[in-house]
Design a protein around this motif. Structure first.
Motif, PDB file in Angstrom:
ATOM      1  N   GLU A 150      38.486  44.941  48.038  1.00 45.76           N
ATOM      2  CA  GLU A 150      39.462  45.518  47.229  1.00 45.76           C
ATOM      3  C   GLU A 150      39.018  46.801  46.640  1.00 45.76           C
ATOM      4  OE1 GLU A 150      42.029  45.418  45.687  1.00 45.76           O
ATOM      5  OE2 GLU A 150      41.522  46.603  43.652  1.00 45.76           O
ATOM      6  N   GLY A 205      37.185  33.243  41.856  1.00 53.89           N
ATOM      7  CA  GLY A 205      38.269  32.889  42.674  1.00 53.89           C
ATOM      8  C   GLY A 205      38.937  33.864  43.448  1.00 53.89           C
ATOM      9  N   PRO A 209      31.845  46.253  35.614  1.00 56.98           N
ATOM     10  CA  PRO A 209      31.911  47.839  36.238  1.00 56.98           C
ATOM     11  C   PRO A 209      30.507  48.463  35.863  1.00 56.98           C
ATOM     12  CG  PRO A 209      33.968  47.284  35.405  1.00 56.98           C
ATOM     13  CD  PRO A 209      33.389  46.255  34.761  1.00 56.98           C
ATOM     14  N   LEU A 262      34.621  55.917  42.883  1.00 60.61           N
ATOM     15  CA  LEU A 262      35.813  55.170  42.699  1.00 60.61           C
ATOM     16  C   LEU A 262      36.544  55.429  41.408  1.00 60.61           C
ATOM     17  CD1 LEU A 262      34.318  51.468  43.799  1.00 60.61           C
ATOM     18  CD2 LEU A 262      35.831  53.004  44.978  1.00 60.61           C
ATOM     19  N   GLY A 263      36.253  56.413  40.909  1.00 59.02           N
ATOM     20  CA  GLY A 263      36.810  56.933  39.637  1.00 59.02           C
ATOM     21  C   GLY A 263      36.804  56.114  38.346  1.00 59.02           C
ATOM     22  N   ILE A 264      35.779  55.252  38.260  1.00 61.37           N
ATOM     23  CA  ILE A 264      35.648  54.469  37.121  1.00 61.37           C
ATOM     24  C   ILE A 264      35.160  55.110  35.909  1.00 61.37           C
ATOM     25  CG2 ILE A 264      34.292  52.212  36.393  1.00 61.37           C
ATOM     26  CD1 ILE A 264      36.022  51.956  38.919  1.00 61.37           C
ATOM     27  N   ALA A 265      35.718  54.878  34.757  1.00 58.63           N
ATOM     28  CA  ALA A 265      35.337  55.490  33.739  1.00 58.63           C
ATOM     29  C   ALA A 265      34.054  55.040  33.055  1.00 58.63           C
ATOM     30  CB  ALA A 265      36.384  55.070  32.563  1.00 58.63           C
ATOM     31  N   TRP A 278      32.871  46.687  28.443  1.00 58.23           N
ATOM     32  CA  TRP A 278      33.441  45.850  29.192  1.00 58.23           C
ATOM     33  C   TRP A 278      34.162  45.062  28.175  1.00 58.23           C
ATOM     34  CZ3 TRP A 278      35.932  45.747  33.601  1.00 58.23           C
ATOM     35  CH2 TRP A 278      36.324  44.561  34.067  1.00 58.23           C
ATOM     36  N   VAL A 299      43.673  31.569  43.107  1.00 56.93           N
ATOM     37  CA  VAL A 299      42.918  32.488  42.770  1.00 56.93           C
ATOM     38  C   VAL A 299      42.877  32.318  41.200  1.00 56.93           C
ATOM     39  CG1 VAL A 299      42.791  35.193  42.222  1.00 56.93           C
ATOM     40  CG2 VAL A 299      43.337  34.057  44.731  1.00 56.93           C
ATOM     41  N   ARG A 337      46.488  38.136  35.580  1.00 59.13           N
ATOM     42  CA  ARG A 337      45.132  37.975  36.202  1.00 59.13           C
ATOM     43  C   ARG A 337      45.041  39.389  37.097  1.00 59.13           C
ATOM     44  NH1 ARG A 337      41.278  34.174  38.349  1.00 59.13           N
ATOM     45  NH2 ARG A 337      39.675  35.723  38.812  1.00 59.13           N
ATOM     46  N   MET A 346      42.347  42.304  37.434  1.00 57.92           N
ATOM     47  CA  MET A 346      41.366  42.442  38.686  1.00 57.92           C
ATOM     48  C   MET A 346      41.768  44.060  39.467  1.00 57.92           C
ATOM     49  SD  MET A 346      42.340  38.903  40.892  1.00 57.92           S
ATOM     50  CE  MET A 346      41.876  39.685  42.364  1.00 57.92           C
ATOM     51  N   PHE A 347      42.912  44.296  39.557  1.00 56.47           N
ATOM     52  CA  PHE A 347      43.287  45.408  40.130  1.00 56.47           C
ATOM     53  C   PHE A 347      42.931  46.832  39.371  1.00 56.47           C
ATOM     54  CE2 PHE A 347      46.726  43.487  42.675  1.00 56.47           C
ATOM     55  CZ  PHE A 347      45.992  42.657  43.348  1.00 56.47           C
ATOM     56  N   LEU A 363      40.412  46.845  36.892  1.00 55.53           N
ATOM     57  CA  LEU A 363      39.233  46.543  36.238  1.00 55.53           C
ATOM     58  C   LEU A 363      39.144  46.587  35.045  1.00 55.53           C
ATOM     59  CD1 LEU A 363      36.847  48.600  38.812  1.00 55.53           C
ATOM     60  CD2 LEU A 363      37.099  46.139  38.504  1.00 55.53           C
ATOM     61  N   ALA A 364      40.068  45.701  34.438  1.00 56.98           N
ATOM     62  CA  ALA A 364      39.896  45.594  32.910  1.00 56.98           C
ATOM     63  C   ALA A 364      39.724  44.048  32.581  1.00 56.98           C
ATOM     64  CB  ALA A 364      41.517  45.719  32.423  1.00 56.98           C
ATOM     65  N   PRO A 365      39.032  43.961  31.202  1.00 58.97           N
ATOM     66  CA  PRO A 365      38.640  42.395  31.139  1.00 58.97           C
ATOM     67  C   PRO A 365      40.115  41.550  30.937  1.00 58.97           C
ATOM     68  CG  PRO A 365      38.062  44.320  29.371  1.00 58.97           C
ATOM     69  CD  PRO A 365      39.093  44.906  30.165  1.00 58.97           C
ATOM     70  N   ARG A 379      41.468  49.834  30.993  1.00 57.11           N
ATOM     71  CA  ARG A 379      41.136  49.750  32.331  1.00 57.11           C
ATOM     72  C   ARG A 379      39.927  50.701  32.666  1.00 57.11           C
ATOM     73  NH1 ARG A 379      44.805  53.715  32.496  1.00 57.11           N
ATOM     74  NH2 ARG A 379      44.754  55.286  34.008  1.00 57.11           N
ATOM     75  N   LYS A 380      39.216  50.167  33.534  1.00 53.05           N
ATOM     76  CA  LYS A 380      38.274  50.921  34.035  1.00 53.05           C
ATOM     77  C   LYS A 380      38.315  52.110  35.174  1.00 53.05           C
ATOM     78  CE  LYS A 380      34.629  49.756  31.032  1.00 53.05           C
ATOM     79  NZ  LYS A 380      33.807  50.919  30.575  1.00 53.05           N
ATOM     80  N   ARG A 381      39.285  51.713  35.904  1.00 51.82           N
ATOM     81  CA  ARG A 381      39.564  52.450  37.094  1.00 51.82           C
ATOM     82  C   ARG A 381      40.765  53.420  36.775  1.00 51.82           C
ATOM     83  NH1 ARG A 381      40.966  48.992  42.626  1.00 51.82           N
ATOM     84  NH2 ARG A 381      40.371  50.518  43.962  1.00 51.82           N
TER      85      ARG A 381
END
Lengths: 111, 451
Positions: free
Chosen positions: A24, A56, A92, A103-106, A111, B70, B209, B213-214, B216-218, B282-284
């Motif tokens: 992913e 999962g 992250p 990956l351009g992660i802030a 979190w 999932v 969900r 996931m996509f 990257l958020a809690p 989101r982190k992404r």
């Protein structure tokens, strides 16, 4: 085996684990912070503790098997045990700064 | 293999769903059904069911078979029920379309089409619900996203039961006065249970969900999310069981539907707030095309709600209800479905092809299976066409609607072609496409290799 030898093997295993990518995020599991622990004991037995980005995840078994196979490819490794844990859950913040940047992660915010 | 949840027949569900969508859009572009024909005419019913059962329901069934495991972190209850369920659904759906053609006088009654449709669709949806509910039942208490899916599954049971009643009444198989009343007045309940309960609730559950996931958020488990679930469930209980009671006791259905709409509006507002929150935290930062296009689907849902409120304020909602349904079905549900297909198909293909060689060979990323720039124009064409089509419906201009439907057809064909390329690994660089141990996947079946 001396401590120096097992430490060197553990470093090689960690390097070999970079062949395994999280499908992913598209980066290797070491830089993503998904590998929590690597050690090599007597007889070349490698112990790896790892996680996935989310519980999962459909790729879980492939990631675990991939970690086993890549570690096994290191000369001197005779057996590999891979444990999966969600304690602590992955965030992250566990990624290396380089991986975050790729990956351009802030960086800001928790979190 | 422990931990692997690769649904074997999901690709077949998706392929059948896309064919049904293209067929529906082709018919709409050709001027078949509403607005060229009345809402209750057989051609309109054919197009509506092509979209609701053929496209959206098959898409949702296929997606849930892959993603319910999932959501609850457990394998699917049964791997062997998916294919019989798909065959029953396709057979029953075909019989239903033949039944509508028979009603329209286009074909002879060779078979009791509506009875066959009721039996096969009931069996098909029953097998899907049995499989998914069995998976959910094994892991109570359910996580919040899975509870939305549970409400969705309860709704599909109600939708199918109402549909079976309608089919048996239209086929002249039952003549109980209560069922006749239900068939005469219960169409809005059937639509609410299907579009609002089954499809929207499941989409909400999965999106809580998947978006976390996509992007990257809690994951969200907050009070507002629970309130969205409870309010939405209330809206459905008021509309469907409440509506049936109202019909059978001769009370006004309008009051029931208004009460349900208020609760539903509250649920959708809270859901919209949650999605906005996920997007903001989101982190992404650089999100993929599938998520960007899903934002347009959410915008379409917001637009559908806004249009409904404005039309209701002017007292013309009933006259223009098709605009709201069109935006909900094509902008929200279909838009989200197409956007997520653009993620799910490459992801499942990657798992099938490259999962087994992970750690042994260098593998491409999921993103390497697609070329977003090429697909983006088709998605934009799709959403612009949907919004234009809604405008054409609102202003009562059928030729413009047909042009919009034709553009939607072209856009979906373009997206479908990109999905086919992803499934065939056509966009993976030649050198890394087939490392030793990797073979071309089948289009319709996912093969789970043991490592």
């Amino acid at each position: 085996m001396t401590v120096e030898v097992t430490d060197a093997l553990a470093a090689q295993v960690r390097e070999a684990l970079r062949l395994v990518i999280d499908p992913e995020l598209g980066d290797n599991i070491v830089d993503l912070g998904l590998v929590y622990y690597v050690s090599v004991g007597e007889g070349g037995v490698a112990h790896i503790v790892m996680t996935t980005t989310t519980r999962g995840c459909p790729a879980t078994a492939y990631l675990k098997d991939g970690a086993r196979d890549s570690a096994w490819s290191v000369p001197g490794i005779e057996f590999v045990e891979v444990g999966l844990t969600y304690e602590p859950p992955w965030t992250p913040e566990m990624m290396t700064p380089d991986a975050r940047s790729r990956l351009g992660i802030a960086d800001k915010g928790r979190w | 293999m422990i931990g692997v949840s690769l649904s074997r027949w999901t690709m077949s569900f998706f392929a059948a769903a896309l064919i049904a969508l293209l067929l529906a859009l082709g018919l709409m572009a050709a001027g078949y059904g509403y607005p060229s024909a009345p809402v209750e005419a057989a051609p309109t019913l054919i197009v509506v069911h092509l979209v609701a059962i053929g496209w959206l329901s098959l898409l949702m069934c296929g997606a849930l078979l892959q993603f319910v495991p999932v959501l609850v972190n457990r394998p699917l209850f049964s791997d062997s029920l998916a294919m019989p369920a798909l065959l029953c659904l396709i057979g029953g759906f075909g019989a239903l379309l033949l039944g509508f053609l028979w009603l329209d006088g286009q074909i002879e009654a060779v078979l009791p089409y509506f009875a066959v449709a009721s039996l096969l669709l009931g069996l098909g949806f029953g097998l899907v619900v049995w499989n998914l509910a069995g998976t959910l039942m094994a892991c109570r208490p359910l996580p919040l996203p899975a509870r939305f899916v549970a409400v969705g599954l309860a709704s599909v049971v109600l939708t199918a039961m109402l549909g079976m009643v309608f089919a048996l009444v239209r086929g002249g198989i039952v003549d109980d006065p209560r069922l006749l009343d239900l068939a005469a007045q219960g169409i809005p309940l059937h639509a609410i249970a299907g579009l609002g309960g089954w499809l929207t609730f499941c989409a909400m559950g999965v999106s809580y969900r998947l978006f976390a996931m996509f992007m990257l958020a809690p994951e969200l488990e907050r009070r507002g999310t629970r309130a969205a679930l409870h309010l939405g469930a209330c809206a459905l209980v008021i509309a469907v069981p409440g509506g049936i009671v109202a019909i059978w006791t001769g009370r006004s259905l309008d009051a029931v539907l208004i009460a349900s709409a208020i609760a539903g509006l509250g649920a959708l507002s809270l859901y919209g707030r949650d999605m906005l929150h996920l997007y903001r935290v989101r982190k992404r930062r650089a999100i993929e095309l599938n998520t960007r296009m899903a934002v347009l689907a959410f915008a379409s849902l917001g637009l559908a709600v806004l249009v409904a409120i404005v039309l209701a304020a002017f007292g013309v909602l009933q006259r223009h209800i098709a605009v709201v349904v069109f935006l909900a079905a094509f902008g929200w549900l279909s838009g989200l479905g197409l956007a997520k297909l653009y993620k799910i198909v490459p992801f499942m293909t990657w798992l099938e092809c490259y999962g087994p060689v992970l750690g042994k060979k260098a593998t491409p990323r999921v993103q390497d299976l697609v070329v977003e720039k090429r697909a983006e124009k088709w998605f934009l064409l799709y959403f612009i066409s949907v919004w234009s089509g809604a405008g054409a419906l609102l202003y009562g201009y059928p030729p413009a609607f047909r042009v919009a439907a034709a553009a939607m057809f072209v856009a979906v064909a373009g997206i479908g072609w990109q999905l086919l390329r992803a499934r065939r690994l056509a966009d993976v660089e030649t050198g890394g496409r087939f490392p030793e141990g990797v073979r071309q996947p089948s289009l319709l079946h996912s093969f789970v290799q043991r490592t």
